[in-house]
Design an enzyme around this catalytic site. Sequence first.
Site, mmCIF file in Angstrom:
data_model
loop_
_atom_site.group_PDB
_atom_site.id
_atom_site.type_symbol
_atom_site.label_atom_id
_atom_site.label_comp_id
_atom_site.label_asym_id
_atom_site.label_seq_id
_atom_site.Cartn_x
_atom_site.Cartn_y
_atom_site.Cartn_z
ATOM 1 N N ASP A 197 -3.748 -1.729 -7.089
ATOM 2 C CA ASP A 197 -4.218 -2.319 -5.833
ATOM 3 C C ASP A 197 -5.633 -2.898 -5.978
ATOM 4 O O ASP A 197 -6.623 -2.167 -5.946
ATOM 5 C CB ASP A 197 -4.175 -1.212 -4.767
ATOM 6 C CG ASP A 197 -4.526 -1.721 -3.391
ATOM 7 O OD1 ASP A 197 -4.911 -2.892 -3.255
ATOM 8 O OD2 ASP A 197 -4.422 -0.926 -2.446
ATOM 9 N N SER A 249 -8.165 -2.329 -3.007
ATOM 10 C CA SER A 249 -8.822 -1.015 -2.997
ATOM 11 C C SER A 249 -9.911 -0.937 -4.054
ATOM 12 O O SER A 249 -11.020 -0.470 -3.768
ATOM 13 C CB SER A 249 -7.822 0.107 -3.275
ATOM 14 O OG SER A 249 -6.966 0.260 -2.195
ATOM 15 N N TYR A 301 -3.256 0.301 8.587
ATOM 16 C CA TYR A 301 -4.074 -0.796 9.101
ATOM 17 C C TYR A 301 -4.312 -0.697 10.607
ATOM 18 O O TYR A 301 -3.488 -0.170 11.349
ATOM 19 C CB TYR A 301 -3.401 -2.128 8.802
ATOM 20 C CG TYR A 301 -3.472 -2.505 7.348
ATOM 21 C CD1 TYR A 301 -4.692 -2.748 6.738
ATOM 22 C CD2 TYR A 301 -2.320 -2.602 6.588
ATOM 23 C CE1 TYR A 301 -4.763 -3.091 5.403
ATOM 24 C CE2 TYR A 301 -2.385 -2.952 5.239
ATOM 25 C CZ TYR A 301 -3.603 -3.199 4.664
ATOM 26 O OH TYR A 301 -3.673 -3.540 3.349
ATOM 27 N N ARG A 325 0.841 -1.207 0.000
ATOM 28 C CA ARG A 325 0.000 0.000 0.000
ATOM 29 C C ARG A 325 0.862 1.237 0.000
ATOM 30 O O ARG A 325 0.951 1.962 0.981
ATOM 31 C CB ARG A 325 -0.955 -0.082 1.155
ATOM 32 C CG ARG A 325 -1.947 -1.131 0.729
ATOM 33 C CD ARG A 325 -3.054 -1.325 1.571
ATOM 34 N NE ARG A 325 -4.204 -1.564 0.711
ATOM 35 C CZ ARG A 325 -5.409 -1.693 1.160
ATOM 36 N NH1 ARG A 325 -5.633 -1.548 2.426
ATOM 37 N NH2 ARG A 325 -6.394 -1.920 0.349
ATOM 38 N N GLN A 341 -0.819 2.362 -6.039
ATOM 39 C CA GLN A 341 -2.264 2.557 -5.837
ATOM 40 C C GLN A 341 -3.095 2.087 -7.034
ATOM 41 O O GLN A 341 -4.142 1.483 -6.858
ATOM 42 C CB GLN A 341 -2.564 4.026 -5.566
ATOM 43 C CG GLN A 341 -2.744 4.279 -4.085
ATOM 44 C CD GLN A 341 -2.939 5.750 -3.762
ATOM 45 O OE1 GLN A 341 -2.715 6.631 -4.599
ATOM 46 N NE2 GLN A 341 -3.355 6.026 -2.557
#
Length: 373
Positions: A129, A132, A229, A121, A126
């Site tokens: 991902d 996501s 997280y 991450r 991005q």
Amino acid sequence: MRIAVLKERADGETRVALTPETARKFLALGATVAIETEAGRAASYADEAYREAGAEIASATEVVKNADIVMGVQAPEADLLEGARQGALVLAIFDPFSRRDRVEQFAARGFEAMAMEFMPRITRAQSMDVLSSQSNLAGYKAVLSAANEYGRAFPMMMTAAGTVQAAKVFVMGVGVAGLQAIATAKRLGAQVSATDVRSATREQIQSLGAKPIFVENVAGIEGEGSGGYATEMSEEYRKAQAELVSSHIAKQDIVITTALIPGKPAPRLISDAQIATMKPGSVIFDLAVVQGGNVEGSVPDQTVTKHGVKLVGYANTATHLAADASALYSRNLYNFLSAFWDKDAGKPVFDEEIGNAVRLTQGGKVVNERLAG
Ligand code: NAD
């Protein structure tokens, strides 16, 4: 480079790892693309559209033959890849902790398994991902599904027959899915509040026009938390959170729970006793139902009614928006491969930071750090 895409075999899986749009993009990179007959059908992508894009349509055996790269949503079983080249790259969601046996089989057959859910991450990754892209759509769908189960309207309406009150929506867990759930519920006209254990989410909630509801007397997780997280919370925090939820939840019409802790079962956020305090007709959508559930009594793919409150949660939420979920997923794969595409070599050459993070097997061995020991 021959890129092969198989029809998904897993129960209930409607997505596909390639769309006609990404097929074109891979062809523009200089690869050839082959996709199994009807692989895109459940996601509303017809064979004809792939053919027009320039892809070959064939049986699984023909598609896989001599493939250098195989792409899937959920990883195929190694037997299906008979005929692919030695050392072929296989890009998919591998679920490597529960399916260690499959990882071993990929290693034994000499394939290079790349677990897309292990994408780090970091800003640079991005666009690659898959967690996501799929969670964002899942957050949206959770709100729509809850709205559908709810016997009242979301927006306030002033009609000739009288006023309809706006629904009160509470989102628990404000990661990618939770943020989209807040935005979607706001767009539908609900009054939205939200909570998380990470303090950085307070501002994010406010920036979407929702009300933050936070445990004030016991410290949560500072800022974004490690890697963005959450971790398991202390007994003291959990007690304070339960009290806060008890006082708030009784006034809510819809609750969307999205809380997850990497590598652990989902935290239990709502007990049966708390459900009993809600008004009949309220709806709780548990996005974490498969990871153990945030809500006591929720069951994947079933609507369970407890104390007049409906508990809903899908086994695989992204499959309920297969066309968009596939479009974003396949772009994630394209963004990943094209970022590392070496024009001279005519194939992807990965760096350590991203390559080593996602690579599970190579040269006959399991090589991923997270699977060591
Ligand atoms: P996730 O799916 O792991 O968890 C969902 C949310 O639940 C998180 O916000 C978490 O803090 C929350 N949560 C956990 N336990 C809870 C509890 N007991 N009570 C209430 N809430 C609880 O999270 P995610 O959607 O994967 O996102 C995590 C973070 O990573 C976010 O900050 C996101 O912006 C960030 N992120 C960064 C990138 C990137 O830079 N490439 C990509 C994706 C996500």
